[in-house]
Design an enzyme around this catalytic site. Structure first.
Site, PDB file in Angstrom:
ATOM      1  N   LYS A 116       0.990  -0.910  -0.063  1.00 16.98           N
ATOM      2  CA  LYS A 116       0.074  -0.059  -0.012  1.00 16.98           C
ATOM      3  C   LYS A 116       0.705   1.126   0.042  1.00 16.98           C
ATOM      4  CE  LYS A 116      -3.865  -2.431   1.967  1.00 16.98           C
ATOM      5  NZ  LYS A 116      -3.066  -3.838   2.117  1.00 16.98           N
ATOM      6  N   GLU A 183      -1.379   7.125   8.040  1.00 16.84           N
ATOM      7  CA  GLU A 183      -1.785   7.630   7.349  1.00 16.84           C
ATOM      8  C   GLU A 183      -2.616   8.534   7.932  1.00 16.84           C
ATOM      9  OE1 GLU A 183      -3.522   5.720   3.668  1.00 16.84           O
ATOM     10  OE2 GLU A 183      -5.260   4.652   5.014  1.00 16.84           O
ATOM     11  N   HIS A 218     -12.788  -3.680   9.497  1.00 21.78           N
ATOM     12  CA  HIS A 218     -12.130  -2.513   8.520  1.00 21.78           C
ATOM     13  C   HIS A 218     -12.339  -3.963   8.483  1.00 21.78           C
ATOM     14  CE1 HIS A 218     -10.333   1.003  11.007  1.00 21.78           C
ATOM     15  NE2 HIS A 218     -10.124   0.112  12.282  1.00 21.78           N
ATOM     16  N   GLU A 258     -10.058   0.111  -4.687  1.00 26.58           N
ATOM     17  CA  GLU A 258     -11.003   1.120  -4.101  1.00 26.58           C
ATOM     18  C   GLU A 258     -10.934   1.966  -3.016  1.00 26.58           C
ATOM     19  OE1 GLU A 258      -9.544  -1.432  -0.331  1.00 26.58           O
ATOM     20  OE2 GLU A 258     -10.557  -3.486  -1.666  1.00 26.58           O
ATOM     21  N   GLU A 270      -6.465   1.958  -1.882  1.00 29.93           N
ATOM     22  CA  GLU A 270      -5.373   0.965  -2.073  1.00 29.93           C
ATOM     23  C   GLU A 270      -5.855  -0.265  -3.831  1.00 29.93           C
ATOM     24  OE1 GLU A 270      -5.282  -1.178   1.103  1.00 29.93           O
ATOM     25  OE2 GLU A 270      -6.990  -2.549   1.359  1.00 29.93           O
ATOM     26  N   ASN A 272      -6.190  -3.844  -4.939  1.00 27.52           N
ATOM     27  CA  ASN A 272      -5.976  -5.451  -4.496  1.00 27.52           C
ATOM     28  C   ASN A 272      -5.336  -6.052  -5.389  1.00 27.52           C
ATOM     29  OD1 ASN A 272      -5.935  -5.324  -1.545  1.00 27.52           O
ATOM     30  ND2 ASN A 272      -8.162  -4.305  -1.942  1.00 27.52           N
ATOM     31  N   ARG A 274      -5.472  -9.347  -6.519  1.00 25.64           N
ATOM     32  CA  ARG A 274      -6.499 -10.695  -6.464  1.00 25.64           C
ATOM     33  C   ARG A 274      -7.582 -10.362  -7.207  1.00 25.64           C
ATOM     34  NH1 ARG A 274      -8.133  -9.694  -1.640  1.00 25.64           N
ATOM     35  NH2 ARG A 274      -7.237  -8.131  -0.198  1.00 25.64           N
TER      36      ARG A 274
END
Length: 668
Positions: A116, A183, A218, A258, A270, A272, A274
Site C-alpha cells: 500500500k 496515514e 475494517h 478501492e 489501495e 488489491n 488478487r
C-alpha cells in the site's frame, strides 16, 4: 493449456476455485496444514499435499513448500486465491521459475500495488513519516494484505508506539510481512471499489462498482453491486481511475481498486492485486465467472472485446462464527448443522460436522442473492439468511438479517460507521415468541425421543408425575414441567401454550391462539431422563430449537450439577480459544493498572485481541505467559478493583476512515 491447478489457499476460496476447475475439466490439487487435514477443500480436491509448518497459521505462507507440492502432484498452474501469498511477488516469481503458470498479475505489478505504501507513491500520495498530536487521529495500516488485519486507529499520541507494535505483529502473522505505515484518518464515507480484469493483449475491463461500506474491524461484512446512489459522473470517474491504475502497472488478471467516497468526491485507498472475497456480486450482475476468466487470461487468451452489460443487483453477506454482542469475538467448535435454503448462491469451506478452528479467519460462508432490483435482492438475501441453520457455534446471522432490514441500509445511506452507530440495536433480541416456549418444545420433544427409544425410558402411565427439563439460555434458566396423558401432553406453568402435535424432532404449540412449529435438534450425546425426574444431558450437549427465522440454543442443566467455580472479583477469563502472544511490557503482579489498560494479547483466527483491565485496580494475579494456548474461560489474570466511585470510564469515539484524493490524469 492448463490441465491441473494447485490452489495455494484453504477454505471457501479454494472450494470456489475448484468448482470452476471441475466445470472446465481441469484437475485440482489442495494443500493443507495439519488442522485442515479433513477440511472441505481437501475433500473436494482431486489430490492434496500436506504442508509442514512451525504453526498452522504460518503453513500457508511457506511458498517454497507450495511450489514443491505443485510439482510433486503434477500441477501445471498455481492459483493463489486471496490472502496468504496472493500478493507476494517473490512467490509469483518462484511459481514461474519452477515452470508453472501463475494465475495472477505479473510480479512487477504486485510489487507496485500490493504494498500500500508503494501504491500510494505510484498514485502520487505520500503516507505520514512523522506524527504529531495535530495529525490525530491517524490510521496504522499493514502495507501488505487486507481484510482489516494489521490496522489500528490511533487517537492519542501516547499509544502510537503500542499500536504500531500490535499492527506489525498482526500483519506479520497474517501476511508474512510486518511492514506498516501511518496515514490521516477522517470521519465517515463509503467504501466503493471497482473490479478490474485485464489480459495480455492490452484490454482492461472495469466491471462496474461494488459498495462494501458495512464493515467491522475494517473488514467487510455486506457487499453489493452496483454501488447504490453514485451519480453518473462519479461512477464514471471511479471506473476511469481504476483503469488508469491498472494500466500504470501493466496489470494482467483480476484485481480491485478501492476508494472512499464522501459526498461527490472519491479518494484512492489501495489496489488489491488478487481476486476479492466479494467477487460473486460482480459475477452475478455481469453474468461472468471471474475465476474462469482468470484461467483463460493466464493461458494467453484475449478478453472478448467489451465487457458484458450489467443486469440487476446482487448483495452478499459474510456469515461469520463470531459473537457481535461480545466485541465480535470469534467462535470455535463443531458445526453440528450448516444448512442453507435454495434460491441463493453459497460459497463455503465448511459442511455439517466440520470443526471451526482457532487458527484462521472465522468466515463460514458467503451468501449471495441476485434480483432485478436492489430492494428485491436485499429482501431475498435477508430471507435466505433467516432460513439458514447453523448449530454448534455462535454466528452473526441475526445481525446480518437486521442490518439488511435497517432503514439506513435500505435507503442506501450507509457508510463505514454503520455498525458503530447501530450495533446495540442490531444485537437486541427480536424473537417472535418468548424463549420459554422454545424450552417447552424442547422438553416435549425430549420425552418423545425417550418414548421412541424403548420402554426403559418410560411411556404413558397412570402414576401422577411431572417430568421436567431444566435448561439455560444465556443467563436465564427455565424449568419446564409437563404431564403425559392418553391424549398427549399438558404443559405446567407455561401460560398461554398448548401442545398441538409432538414428535421427537418437531413440536407444534399453540401460543395465545397462534400455532407455531418448532424444530428441535439435540447434540453432544442423547438427552436422558426419567419420568418423574429431571432430564439431564451427558457430554454437555446443547439443544437447538428453530422457529421461523429464529434459533435458540439451550443448555440442559445436569440432574446432579457440579458445584460452580467461585471466581475472585476482577477475574479476567479468556473470551475465546487462542494463544497468548505477549504480555504488556514490564507488567507484573502487584502493579497498579487503569481501566482499559492493555494487559495481554491473544491471537485467534489470525487477529490479535487485546485483553484490558476492566477497571482501575491492582493486578493481583497473572496466570499466563507468552506462547500459552488457552481455552474459553481460562483464568488469565485478576485485577482487584478500586471502589466504583474512583473509576473513570472513557467513551469510545466512532469509527473513521482514511482518505486520499483520486489522482487525476496528470498525476505522475
Amino acid at each position: 493449456m492448463i490441465t491441473s491447478v494447485l490452489v495455494a489457499n484453504r477454505g471457501e476460496i479454494a472450494c470456489r476455485i475448484f468448482r470452476t476447475c471441475r466445470e472446465l475439466g481441469i484437475a485440482t490439487v489442495a494443500v493443507y496444514a495439519d488442522p485442515d487435514a479433513s477440511a472441505l477443500h481437501v475433500r473436494e480436491a482431486d489430490a492434496a499435499v500436506r504442508l509442514p509448518g512451525a504453526t498452522p497459521a504460518e503453513t500457508y505462507l511457506r511458498g517454497e513448500l507450495i511450489v514443491k507440492a505443485a510439482l510433486a502432484a503434477g500441477a501445471d498452474a498455481v492459483h493463489p486465491g486471496y490472502g496468504f501469498l496472493s500478493e507476494n511477488a517473490e512467490f509469483a516469481r518462484a511459481v514461474r521459475a519452477a515452470g508453472l503458470v501463475w494465475i495472477g498479475p505479473p510480479p512487477e505489478a504486485i510489487e507496485a500495488m500490493a504494498s500500500k505504501t508503494r501504491a500510494k507513491e505510484l498514485m502520487g500520495i505520500a503516507p505520514l513519516t512523522e506524527v504529531t498530536a495535530d495529525d490525530l487521529p491517524v490510521l496504522v495500516k499493514a502495507a501488505a494484505g487486507g481484510g482489516g488485519r494489521g490496522m489500528r486507529v490511533v487517537r492519542e499520541l501516547s499509544v502510537l508506539d503500542e499500536e504500531l507494535t500490535a499492527a506489525r505483529a498482526e500483519a506479520l502473522s497474517a501476511f508474512g510481512d510486518g511492514e506498516v505505515f501511518v496515514e490521516p484518518y477522517v470521519e465517515g464515507g463509503r467504501h466503493v471499489e471497482v473490479q478490474i480484469l485485464a489480459d495480455t493483449h492490452g484490454t482492461v475491463w472495469a466491471l462496474g462498482t461494488r459498495d462494501c461500506s458495512l464493515q467491522r474491524r475494517h473488514q467487510k461484512v455486506i457487499e453489493e453491486a452496483p454501488a447504490p446512489g453514485l451519480s453518473p459522473a462519479l461512477d464514471a470517474e471511479i471506473r476511469s481511475s481504476a483503469v488508469r491504475a491498472a494500466r500504470a502497472v501493466s496489470y494482467v488478471g483480476a484485481g480491485t481498486v478501492e476508494f472512499l467516497v464522501a459526498g461527490d468526491r472519491a479518494y484512492f485507498l489501495e489496489m488489491n492485486t488478487r481476486l476479492q472475497v466479494e467477487h460473486p456480486v460482480t459475477e452475478a450482475v455481469f453474468g461472468v465467472d471471474l475465476v474462469e476468466l482468470q484461467l483463460r487470461v493466464a493461458e494467453g487468451e484475449p478478453l472478448p472485446g467489451e465487457p458484458p452489460a450489467p443486469d440487476g443487483h446482487a448483495v452478499e453477506a459474510r456469515l461469520y462464527a463470531e459473537d457481535p454482542s461480545a466485541a465480535w469475538a470469534p467462535q470455535a467448535g463443531t458445526l453440528h448443522l450448516l444448512a442453507f435454503p435454495s434460491g441463493v448462491r453459497v460459497d463455503t469451506g465448511f459442511a455439517s460436522g466440520d470443526a471451526v478452528g482457532v487458527h484462521y479467519d472465522p468466515m463460514l460462508a458467503k451468501v449471495v442473492a441476485w434480483a432485478p432490483t436492489r430492494s428485491s435482492a436485499v429482501r431475498r438475501l435477508a430471507g435466505a439468511l433467516g432460513r439458514t441453520r447453523v448449530h454448534g457455534v455462535v454466528t452473526n446471522r441475526d445481525l446480518l438479517v437486521r442490518a439488511l432490514g435497517h432503514e439506513e441500509f435500505a435507503s442506501g445511506r450507509m457508510d463505514t460507521g454503520f455498525f458503530d452507530r447501530h450495533l446495540s440495536s442490531l444485537v437486541a433480541d427480536d424473537a417472535p415468541v418468548a424463549e420459554v416456549y422454545a424450552a417447552a418444545a424442547a422438553a416435549v420433544a425430549s420425552s418423545c425421543r425417550r418414548a421412541a427409544a424403548g420402554p426403559r425410558f418410560g411411556a404413558y402411565r397412570n402414576l401422577p408425575s411431572q417430568p421436567q427439563l431444566k435448561v439455560y439460555a444465556g443467563g436465564d434458566r427455565h424449568e419446564i414441567r409437563y404431564h403425559r396423558t392418553r391424549t398427549g401432553f399438558e404443559l405446567v406453568g407455561v401460560p398461554g401454550a398448548r401442545v398441538v402435535e409432538a414428535h421427537a424432532h418437531r413440536v407444534t404449540l399453540e401460543v395465545d391462539g397462534i400455532r407455531r412449529d418448532f424444530a428441535i435438534h439435540a447434540y453432544g450425546g442423547d438427552i436422558h431422563a426419567y419420568e418423574g425426574g429431571d432430564i439431564h444431558a451427558y457430554d454437555g450437549g446443547d439443544i437447538h430449537v428453530d422457529h421461523g427465522t429464529h434459533t435458540w440454543t439451550l443448555t440442559p442443566h445436569p440432574r446432579f450439577p457440579e458445584p460452580e467455580r467461585a471466581l475472585t472479583p476482577g477475574s479476567l477469563l479468556a473470551p475465546m480459544p487462542g494463544t497468548v502472544v505477549r504480555i504488556a511490557e514490564g507488567l507484573a503482579e502487584g502493579d497498579q493498572v487503569q481501566a482499559g489498560q492493555p494487559l495481554l494479547w491473544l491471537e485467534a483466527m489470525k487477529m490479535e485481541h487485546r485483553i484490558a483491565a476492566p477497571a482501575a485496580g491492582t493486578l493481583t494475579a497473572l496466570h499466563v505467559t507468552p506462547g500459552r494456548q488457552v481455552e474459553p474461560g481460562t483464568l488469565l489474570a485478576v485485577v482487584q478493583p478500586v471502589p466504583p466511585a474512583q473509576r473513570e470510564v472513557q467513551p469510545v469515539p466512532p469509527a473513521q476512515h482514511a482518505v486520499h484524493p483520486v489522482p487525476t490524469e496528470e498525476t505522475p
